[in-house]
Design a protein around this motif. Sequence first.
Motif, mmCIF file in Angstrom:
data_model
loop_
_atom_site.group_PDB
_atom_site.id
_atom_site.type_symbol
_atom_site.label_atom_id
_atom_site.label_comp_id
_atom_site.label_asym_id
_atom_site.label_seq_id
_atom_site.Cartn_x
_atom_site.Cartn_y
_atom_site.Cartn_z
ATOM 1 N N ARG A 257 -16.206 -17.712 8.673
ATOM 2 C CA ARG A 257 -16.246 -16.564 7.855
ATOM 3 C C ARG A 257 -16.772 -15.363 8.360
ATOM 4 O O ARG A 257 -16.872 -14.336 7.759
ATOM 5 C CB ARG A 257 -17.150 -17.069 6.571
ATOM 6 N N LYS A 258 -17.306 -15.539 9.569
ATOM 7 C CA LYS A 258 -17.794 -14.235 10.298
ATOM 8 C C LYS A 258 -16.888 -13.886 11.553
ATOM 9 O O LYS A 258 -16.166 -14.494 11.887
ATOM 10 C CB LYS A 258 -19.284 -14.783 10.891
ATOM 11 N N ALA A 259 -17.173 -12.688 11.987
ATOM 12 C CA ALA A 259 -16.328 -12.083 12.885
ATOM 13 C C ALA A 259 -16.212 -12.969 14.160
ATOM 14 O O ALA A 259 -17.632 -13.412 14.527
ATOM 15 C CB ALA A 259 -16.842 -10.460 13.145
ATOM 16 N N ASN A 275 -10.898 -14.085 12.990
ATOM 17 C CA ASN A 275 -11.694 -13.249 12.199
ATOM 18 C C ASN A 275 -12.154 -12.108 12.927
ATOM 19 O O ASN A 275 -13.137 -12.166 13.657
ATOM 20 C CB ASN A 275 -12.607 -13.989 11.309
ATOM 21 N N THR A 276 -11.912 -10.725 12.608
ATOM 22 C CA THR A 276 -12.272 -9.534 13.250
ATOM 23 C C THR A 276 -13.416 -8.607 12.303
ATOM 24 O O THR A 276 -13.972 -7.771 12.613
ATOM 25 C CB THR A 276 -11.395 -8.491 13.572
ATOM 26 N N GLY A 277 -13.739 -9.504 11.007
ATOM 27 C CA GLY A 277 -14.716 -8.974 10.190
ATOM 28 C C GLY A 277 -14.403 -7.443 9.402
ATOM 29 O O GLY A 277 -13.097 -7.666 9.208
ATOM 30 N N ASP A 278 -15.203 -6.557 9.537
ATOM 31 C CA ASP A 278 -14.648 -5.420 8.901
ATOM 32 C C ASP A 278 -13.990 -4.402 9.814
ATOM 33 O O ASP A 278 -13.606 -3.404 9.380
ATOM 34 C CB ASP A 278 -15.883 -4.705 8.223
ATOM 35 N N ASN A 298 -16.245 -7.546 -0.346
ATOM 36 C CA ASN A 298 -16.014 -7.306 0.772
ATOM 37 C C ASN A 298 -14.898 -7.692 1.427
ATOM 38 O O ASN A 298 -14.209 -8.845 1.120
ATOM 39 C CB ASN A 298 -17.426 -7.795 1.731
ATOM 40 N N SER A 300 -12.408 -8.741 5.003
ATOM 41 C CA SER A 300 -12.520 -9.204 6.250
ATOM 42 C C SER A 300 -10.960 -9.081 6.672
ATOM 43 O O SER A 300 -10.074 -9.491 5.940
ATOM 44 C CB SER A 300 -12.864 -10.616 6.458
#
Length: 500
Positions: A257-259, A275-278, A298, A300
């Motif tokens: 769930r995190k970058a 996952n590259t986050g925001d 948010n 992602s």
Amino acid sequence: MRTFYVLGVDQSTQGTKAVIFDREGKLIERADAAHRQIINEKGWVSHDPEEIYRNVLKACREAVAGAGIDPSQIACMGITNQRETTVIWDRETGKALADAIVWQCNRAADLCAKIEEKYHCSEKIYEKTGLKLSPYYPAAKLAWLIEEIPGVKEKMKEGRAAFGTIDSWLIFKLTEGRSHKTDYSNASRTQLLDLQTLEWDREICGYFGIDERMLPQLADSDSVFGETTLGGFLEKPIPICGVLGDSHGALFGHNCRKAGGIKATYGTGSSVMLNTGDRRIASRHGLSTSVAWKAGGNVSYVLEGNINYTGAVISWLKDEIGLIHSAGESETFALEANKQDETYIVPAFSGLGAPWWKNDVRAVITGMNRTTGKKELVKAACDCIAYQINDVVDAMRADTGLEIGELCVDGGPTRNHYLMQFQSDISGVTIKIPDAEELSVIGASYLAGISAGVYDPETIYKAISYSYYGVKMDPEIRKKKISGWESAVQMLLNGKEEKR
């Protein structure tokens, strides 16, 4: 405290799974229903969406019965789905207007070429949607349905025609036509969503001849998409409050769930997702940019590489070539094969996906010698799965500069010990395998449970444990094997430098 359960549906390429998760997030029951693979003489691949919906109801009821629980204890429902498969239906009758075009199907290739010739829009489409103009995505599939299926264009003009990926179709049917929605993960795979504005793009719809009224309403992945009684099975309706495309569901299920979290799903085809986050990263190395999910308000993003044939190569060995009798035999034969054999299979049965994106090439076997036999061919088929995954991982390294050291994996082929060790060796990473196999539906169901307040996002993943494979191959051997693979691919591409 009253015990609650979460119902999850995984509508995949080969069939439908319905699963029940308990209060601790453990899978306690599963029911399956296969559907027909409709393949015509041209190789076009279709599914009957009405059959799929019936199977969803059937599998859900069987899962609840098998779990021996009171249906009133089901708190909510999550859905994960084969993503690019395209459905069109009459919103007034609720009936499908044609068989669904499956994500594998390449029938809209000529249409894509005509659109590019007319509008010179491929770069703009890639810039806005993060996806290369391709018959793989629903935009072109929907355009084909509008042009080729009698009556669809007229219904579109009347505002009666509705489009959706499988999630939208199921939501519409499960809510008895009250909800026509999709989540951002699925929407981002249609080639119609602007990743910056997170809205349907009118200009791109115009390129494909699509009336925006056909499109579903966009919704957060953890929002309430509607309520369902599962066709009258439940006395009280439950919310559908977790929806993710299958690859996104697996990413969430792996707790990436995190970058920086990365996973590979081994199925009929494969998806490698980072996952590259925001950060919305535009790939320079043949990857796609998509929305991972929008949850908790948010967004992602992900980089993704999609591969057409991975697990399907093993099915090909079994069903068409007859070299093995079961998928499990592939591991045995690969382990017994001559380790020095240099046979490579490049399984471009319907073109090559990421990072090559060549629709007009076909499969090749190269490097055989007089001693190459059945076992060596099976080994090469297993190896080509790992090589294709590695191509995408390397592209992600190049795009992000990240030192990727661990790869979370899921799907049936992860039971193949030979393949998992070879993947670790070829990619130079630790392979992390959960004890649970159904990561896509775990992700969507956990998301639904979190949304409904049944699960705590910080503790729910304790329900899963893991095993690992570490790198054992000598670096020089790895380098030689990858060089051989790249030569085989370049042979297929007629020596052109197509990769990066």
